[in-house]
Design a protein around this motif. Structure first.
Motif, short mmCIF file in Angstrom:
data_model
loop_
_atom_site.label_atom_id
_atom_site.label_comp_id
_atom_site.label_asym_id
_atom_site.label_seq_id
_atom_site.Cartn_x
_atom_site.Cartn_y
_atom_site.Cartn_z
N ILE A 146 0.74 -1.22 0.20
CA ILE A 146 -0.09 -0.12 -0.02
C ILE A 146 0.84 1.23 -0.14
CG2 ILE A 146 -1.76 1.25 1.30
CD1 ILE A 146 -2.87 -1.33 0.54
N SER A 147 0.77 2.20 -0.81
CA SER A 147 1.27 3.43 -1.07
C SER A 147 0.43 4.43 -1.37
CB SER A 147 2.42 3.45 -2.04
OG SER A 147 3.24 4.54 -2.15
N ALA A 148 0.56 5.57 -0.56
CA ALA A 148 -0.52 6.78 -0.86
C ALA A 148 -2.06 6.16 -0.84
CB ALA A 148 -0.15 7.51 -1.82
N GLY A 149 -2.48 5.40 -0.08
CA GLY A 149 -3.79 4.64 -0.04
C GLY A 149 -4.17 3.90 -1.19
N ARG A 150 -3.13 3.45 -2.17
CA ARG A 150 -3.56 2.50 -3.33
C ARG A 150 -2.60 1.34 -3.13
NH1 ARG A 150 -5.34 5.64 -8.14
NH2 ARG A 150 -5.89 7.54 -7.44
N ILE A 151 -2.99 0.20 -3.72
CA ILE A 151 -2.36 -0.92 -3.79
C ILE A 151 -1.48 -1.01 -5.13
CG2 ILE A 151 -2.58 -3.14 -4.42
CD1 ILE A 151 -5.35 -3.10 -3.21
N MET A 152 -0.22 -1.05 -4.75
CA MET A 152 0.91 -1.07 -5.95
C MET A 152 1.51 -2.24 -6.01
SD MET A 152 1.16 2.30 -6.64
CE MET A 152 2.64 2.23 -7.38
N MET A 153 1.64 -2.86 -7.33
CA MET A 153 2.28 -4.20 -7.61
C MET A 153 3.29 -4.01 -8.44
SD MET A 153 0.41 -6.37 -6.22
CE MET A 153 1.01 -7.95 -7.03
N LEU A 154 4.72 -4.25 -8.08
CA LEU A 154 5.76 -3.94 -8.86
C LEU A 154 6.55 -5.11 -9.39
CD1 LEU A 154 6.76 -0.48 -6.98
CD2 LEU A 154 5.65 -0.83 -9.21
N PRO A 155 7.04 -5.34 -10.47
CA PRO A 155 7.89 -6.19 -10.77
C PRO A 155 9.19 -6.44 -10.17
CG PRO A 155 7.91 -5.16 -12.37
CD PRO A 155 6.82 -4.52 -11.40
N HIS A 195 9.31 0.89 1.03
CA HIS A 195 8.56 0.01 1.81
C HIS A 195 9.28 -1.33 2.27
CE1 HIS A 195 5.53 2.86 -0.05
NE2 HIS A 195 4.92 2.37 0.98
N ALA A 196 10.28 -1.12 2.53
CA ALA A 196 11.07 -2.44 2.71
C ALA A 196 11.30 -2.59 4.32
CB ALA A 196 12.70 -2.01 2.29
N ASP A 197 10.29 -2.07 5.00
CA ASP A 197 9.77 -2.36 6.44
C ASP A 197 8.41 -2.33 6.46
OD1 ASP A 197 10.23 -3.39 9.04
OD2 ASP A 197 10.70 -1.13 9.69
N ALA A 198 7.60 -3.02 5.81
CA ALA A 198 6.36 -2.99 5.83
C ALA A 198 5.72 -4.41 5.47
CB ALA A 198 5.84 -1.92 4.60
N PRO A 199 4.30 -4.33 5.59
CA PRO A 199 3.57 -5.84 5.29
C PRO A 199 3.55 -5.45 3.62
CG PRO A 199 2.05 -4.56 6.92
CD PRO A 199 3.53 -3.64 6.45
N VAL A 200 3.79 -6.79 3.12
CA VAL A 200 3.86 -6.90 1.54
C VAL A 200 3.07 -8.23 1.12
CG1 VAL A 200 5.96 -5.38 0.95
CG2 VAL A 200 6.14 -7.90 1.54
N SER A 201 2.90 -8.34 -0.01
CA SER A 201 2.29 -9.58 -0.80
C SER A 201 3.42 -9.67 -1.79
CB SER A 201 0.93 -9.54 -1.22
OG SER A 201 0.14 -9.40 -0.18
N PHE A 202 3.81 -10.88 -2.37
CA PHE A 202 4.47 -11.29 -3.15
C PHE A 202 3.93 -12.25 -4.21
CE2 PHE A 202 7.78 -14.25 -5.16
CZ PHE A 202 8.55 -13.21 -5.72
N LEU A 238 1.17 -17.18 -3.86
CA LEU A 238 0.98 -15.85 -3.33
C LEU A 238 1.52 -16.04 -1.88
CD1 LEU A 238 0.08 -12.94 -3.17
CD2 LEU A 238 -2.47 -14.09 -2.42
N VAL A 239 2.47 -14.98 -1.60
CA VAL A 239 2.96 -15.05 -0.03
C VAL A 239 2.47 -13.71 0.51
CG1 VAL A 239 5.18 -14.99 1.04
CG2 VAL A 239 5.06 -16.32 -1.09
N HIS A 240 2.11 -13.83 1.86
CA HIS A 240 2.04 -12.56 2.46
C HIS A 240 3.08 -12.57 3.68
CE1 HIS A 240 -1.89 -11.88 0.76
NE2 HIS A 240 -2.21 -12.95 0.97
N GLY A 241 3.39 -11.39 3.70
CA GLY A 241 4.73 -11.38 4.88
C GLY A 241 4.82 -10.02 5.25
N HIS A 242 6.37 -9.85 5.62
CA HIS A 242 6.78 -8.49 6.15
C HIS A 242 8.05 -8.41 5.38
CE1 HIS A 242 6.59 -5.15 8.74
NE2 HIS A 242 7.86 -5.11 8.65
N ALA A 243 8.34 -7.38 4.70
CA ALA A 243 9.39 -7.02 4.07
C ALA A 243 10.66 -6.23 4.90
CB ALA A 243 9.26 -5.83 2.94
N GLN A 244 11.70 -6.59 5.01
CA GLN A 244 12.71 -6.20 5.80
C GLN A 244 14.09 -5.91 5.03
OE1 GLN A 244 13.54 -9.43 8.51
NE2 GLN A 244 12.48 -8.40 9.99
N GLN A 245 14.64 -4.70 5.03
CA GLN A 245 15.84 -4.41 4.42
C GLN A 245 16.86 -4.98 5.09
OE1 GLN A 245 16.63 -0.17 3.45
NE2 GLN A 245 18.81 -0.33 3.19
N VAL A 246 17.71 -5.82 4.33
CA VAL A 246 18.97 -6.12 4.81
C VAL A 246 20.05 -5.30 4.79
CG1 VAL A 246 20.75 -8.21 4.47
CG2 VAL A 246 18.27 -8.67 3.79
#
Length: 162
Positions: free
Chosen positions: A57-66, A89-96, A112-120
């Motif tokens: 989610i970014s600015a209230g919209r669902i974003m999907m990026l390859p 959004h590297a520290d946020a809930p995401v779907s893949f 489909l994976v639901h999880g949390h993104a974390q920057q390494v």
């Protein structure tokens, strides 16, 4: 994307055998079955890496990026540039989501994976990823921000001849 507001009857056929739905393609095509995949089967399909899509989610919209992705230790890894929405959004809930489709045979799978993104950020962890993983993002420019998706839920389906 499903919103959860649809009635059961509008969601398609309900399978008599859990995890399977029978369907036939166009005229004269052989019958196919839609099968629910286990989380382990899903990870096996993702293991070779490839191209997938990260949703957030970014600015209230669902974003999907390859993204180009790899899998290590049951987590999904991708690289991005520091000035991208993916890095933001590297520290946020995401779907893949990743899939493989064969139009001619009308077969394929989707995971489909639901999880949390974390920057390494740990330097040793980044060096390990660079040594372990052999993938280069297709996008031009420096992609030196490594992001790990920690799965909380993994689901998938495969359509194949029955």
């Amino acid at each position: 994307m499903e919103t959860g507001n649809r009635s059961a009857s509008s969601q398609g056929p309900i399978s008599a055998v859990p995890g399977w739905e029978s369907c036939t393609g166009g005229t004269g095509d052989q019958a196919h079955a839609l099968r629910t995949l286990s989380p382990e089967e899903c990870l096996d399909l993702l293991e070779p890496g490839g191209i997938g899509r990260v949703g957030f989610i970014s600015a209230g919209r669902i974003m999907m990026l390859p993204v180009n992705f790899a899998v290590t230790l049951k987590t999904i890894i991708f690289r991005t540039a520091p000035d991208t929405l993916l890095a933001l959004h590297a520290d946020a809930p995401v779907s893949f989501e990743a899939d493989h489709l064969d139009d001619a045979r009308r077969e394929g799978w989707s995971v489909l994976v639901h999880g949390h993104a974390q920057q390494v950020t740990d330097e040793r962890a980044v060096l390990r990823l660079e040594d372990q993983l052999d993938f280069e993002p297709w996008a031009p420019g420096a992609r030196d921000v490594y992001v790990r998706i920690m799965p909380a839920q993994i689901t998938g389906r495969r359509i194949e001849p029955s």
